[in-house]
Structures are given as structure tokens and as C-alpha cells.
Write an enzyme that holds these catalytic residues in place. Structure first.
Site, PDB file in Angstrom:
ATOM      1  N   ASN A  12      10.105  -6.173  14.109  1.00 54.86           N
ATOM      2  CA  ASN A  12      10.367  -4.751  14.354  1.00 54.86           C
ATOM      3  C   ASN A  12       9.522  -4.327  15.549  1.00 54.86           C
ATOM      4  O   ASN A  12       8.326  -4.100  15.418  1.00 54.86           O
ATOM      5  CB  ASN A  12       9.991  -3.959  13.094  1.00 54.86           C
ATOM      6  N   LYS A  14       9.520  -1.595  17.075  1.00 58.42           N
ATOM      7  CA  LYS A  14       9.236  -0.147  17.109  1.00 58.42           C
ATOM      8  C   LYS A  14       9.517   0.368  18.528  1.00 58.42           C
ATOM      9  O   LYS A  14      10.416  -0.146  19.182  1.00 58.42           O
ATOM     10  CB  LYS A  14       7.804   0.137  16.632  1.00 58.42           C
ATOM     11  N   HIS A  92      12.197   2.974   7.116  1.00 56.89           N
ATOM     12  CA  HIS A  92      10.829   2.598   7.500  1.00 56.89           C
ATOM     13  C   HIS A  92       9.900   3.796   7.292  1.00 56.89           C
ATOM     14  O   HIS A  92      10.291   4.938   7.544  1.00 56.89           O
ATOM     15  CB  HIS A  92      10.796   2.133   8.954  1.00 56.89           C
ATOM     16  N   GLU A  94       7.602   4.976   8.965  1.00 62.27           N
ATOM     17  CA  GLU A  94       7.394   5.808  10.162  1.00 62.27           C
ATOM     18  C   GLU A  94       8.545   6.793  10.343  1.00 62.27           C
ATOM     19  O   GLU A  94       8.339   7.923  10.778  1.00 62.27           O
ATOM     20  CB  GLU A  94       7.218   4.907  11.396  1.00 62.27           C
ATOM     21  N   GLU A 164       6.687  -2.559   2.197  1.00 64.99           N
ATOM     22  CA  GLU A 164       5.716  -2.299   3.252  1.00 64.99           C
ATOM     23  C   GLU A 164       4.731  -1.223   2.805  1.00 64.99           C
ATOM     24  O   GLU A 164       4.998  -0.029   2.985  1.00 64.99           O
ATOM     25  CB  GLU A 164       6.427  -1.830   4.524  1.00 64.99           C
ATOM     26  N   GLY A 170       0.095  -1.780  10.578  1.00 59.21           N
ATOM     27  CA  GLY A 170      -0.611  -1.542  11.838  1.00 59.21           C
ATOM     28  C   GLY A 170      -2.102  -1.346  11.689  1.00 59.21           C
ATOM     29  O   GLY A 170      -2.775  -0.893  12.611  1.00 59.21           O
ATOM     30  N   SER A 209       0.845  -5.762   8.690  1.00 63.47           N
ATOM     31  CA  SER A 209      -0.195  -6.611   9.281  1.00 63.47           C
ATOM     32  C   SER A 209      -0.012  -8.103   8.969  1.00 63.47           C
ATOM     33  O   SER A 209      -0.996  -8.811   8.738  1.00 63.47           O
ATOM     34  CB  SER A 209      -1.592  -6.137   8.871  1.00 63.47           C
TER      35      SER A 209
END
Ligand code: PGA
Length: 247
Positions: A12, A14, A92, A94, A164, A170, A209
């Protein structure tokens, strides 16, 4: 079309990357073969058409709730399919945070993806606060339930799931293999209560991560079928090492 349970590594990007990275990944990945691993690259929309997915598959990071029409800035599932996508990431954390996508929107996007003939990679996972509150499994269930209610458990066989935990994305704070396995096992058994064969055949990825040096232990867990990779998917060598760890 039902997806088979399989080893899978999806990158991904992003909102990262450029044409040079497209070329590096295209050239690098098309030369390699990963035995029994479905490798997927999910770049930003403008780069999708620039890929010639050879030896790997293409995925998008989002799709529109709508089929077509007056929705400025949106991209439909059928457009993604037409430019060569086979997968699309949905839900996701985000997008849930930045674009207020709630569980119902996520469920509708899963349905849109399936209608377009794409495999949705459905993301779910808790914040640190939820984990600390002891509500982890209730929360995970509350994220998955609206999807199952809308599409039915049988059609879950046409999706890929990705656990996730937000606190691991991250941050360099990867879930331990045991922490991830615990949730993967919970999800598989929760789905098994509704349909044992769908649960047994479901591909469930871990994301947060994942790096070259921790991938192997995570992927060795019985209910972890591979990874959804953010930061480490932007460097060819790192991404390749993670794909190899899934072999
Ligand atoms: P990360 O991101 O690997 O950079 O933690 C994973 C993701 O958000 O999909």
C-alpha cells in the site's frame, strides 16, 4: 468469484511514489517469481495505468460508493477494473479517520468492489485506546458485522481481510506474532460460527509496521496468510524480502 486462501503480500503506497518508483517496481518485480505468493502493488490512482502487472497484481487504495455520475474526484470500481486492477483496499484506518468512512460506508464500498469484479481487501483494526479498554474483540466484531450483514457471509469468500491495529501502522510498533495471531484466530472462528468453509478458506493479512526482519515470524502464524505493507513497500529490496518471507 471465490478467492482461495493463499499467501499474499500487498504493498500500500498510500500517497507516496512517483514515476521513477513505478519503473523501479515494474522492472524489479516482473523479473522475479514468488513461489505460491500473490504479490499485489497498490499505488496512487494516477500510476495504475502505467503498470503492466506481470508476475504481480494491481490494486487500488479506494473506490467510489457510486457507479458513475456527478461525483467529482471519485473513481469507480469498473474504472479500476478497466485499467487492470484486480484488488482494491477498502476501509483503511486512514480513510476511516481522514474521510469519515464509517462501517456502513465501508460495507457499501465492499459491495461496490464485488459488483465491479474486484477483490476488496477489507481493513479493520483497533486503536490503542480500544485495546486498553478490554473491548478488543467486540470492536473487531462491530467492524466486520455490517459487511457480513450487507453482502452475506457466503460473499465474504470473495474478499481478503486485513487486520491492521492502528497503533502499529507507521509507528514501528509491530504487533507481536502472538498478538496478531490472537486476533486472526478470533476473526476466523467468529466467521466459522456463520460458515465454517468460508472461514477456513479466507485469506487474512496482517498490516502494521511489517518489515523484512519481522515478516517471517508473523507469516509463520497459523492464521496469518501474509501482509499489507505500507512504508516497506516503497523500497524494492525491502518489499521483495517481505514477499520472499511469505514463500
Ligand atoms: P505500515 O503501513 O507498514 O507503514 O505500518 C501499513 C498500512 O497502513 O497498510
Amino acid at each position: 468469484m471465490n478467492t482461495m486462501r493463499q499467501k499474499m503480500v500487498a504493498g500500500n503506497w498510500k500517497q507516496n511514489g512517483d514515476q521513477a518508483l513505478v519503473k523501479t517496481m515494474q522492472d524489479g518485480l516482473s523479473k522475479l517469481a514468488f513461489n505460491g505468493v500473490e504479490v499485489v502493488v497498490c499505488p496512487p490512482f494516477p500510476y495504475l495505468g502505467a503498470f503492466e502487472a506481470k508476475g504481480f497484481k494491481l490494486g487500488a487504495q479506494n473506490l467510489s460508493l457510486h457507479d458513475s455520475g456527478a461525483h467529482t474526484g471519485e473513481v469507480s470500481g469498473s474504472m479500476l477494473k478497466e485499467v487492470g486492477c484486480q484488488y482494491v483496499i477498502v476501509g483503511h484506518s486512514e480513510r476511516r479517520a481522514d474521510n469519515s468512512e464509517d462501517n456502513d460506508v465501508v460495507a457499501q464500498k465492499v459491495q461496490q468492489a464485488l459488483a465491479a469484479g474486484l477483490t476488496p481487501v477489507l481493513c479493520f483494526g483497533e486503536s490503542e485506546q480500544v485495546r486498553d479498554s478490554g473491548q478488543l474483540f467486540d470492536f473487531i466484531q462491530s467492524q466486520l458485522e455490517p459487511v457480513i450483514a450487507l453482502i452475506g457471509v457466503a460473499r465474504l469468500a470473495e474478499t481478503v481481510l486485513a487486520y491492521e491495529p492502528i497503533w502499529a501502522i507507521g509507528t514501528g510498533r509491530t504487533a507481536t506474532p502472538e498478538q496478531a495471531q490472537e486476533v486472526h484466530q478470533f476473526v476466523r472462528s467468529y466467521i466459522a460460527e456463520k460458515d465454517a468453509s468460508v472461514a477456513a478458506n479466507l485469506t487474512i493479512l496482517y498490516g502494521g509496521s511489517v518489515k523484512a526482519d519481522n515478516a517471517e515470524l508473523l507469516f509463520a502464524q497459523p492464521d496469518i496468510d501474509g501482509g499489507l505493507i505500507g512504508g516497506a513497500s516503497l523500497k524494492l529490496d525491502d518489499f521483495v524480502a517481505i514477499c520472499q518471507a511469505a514463500e
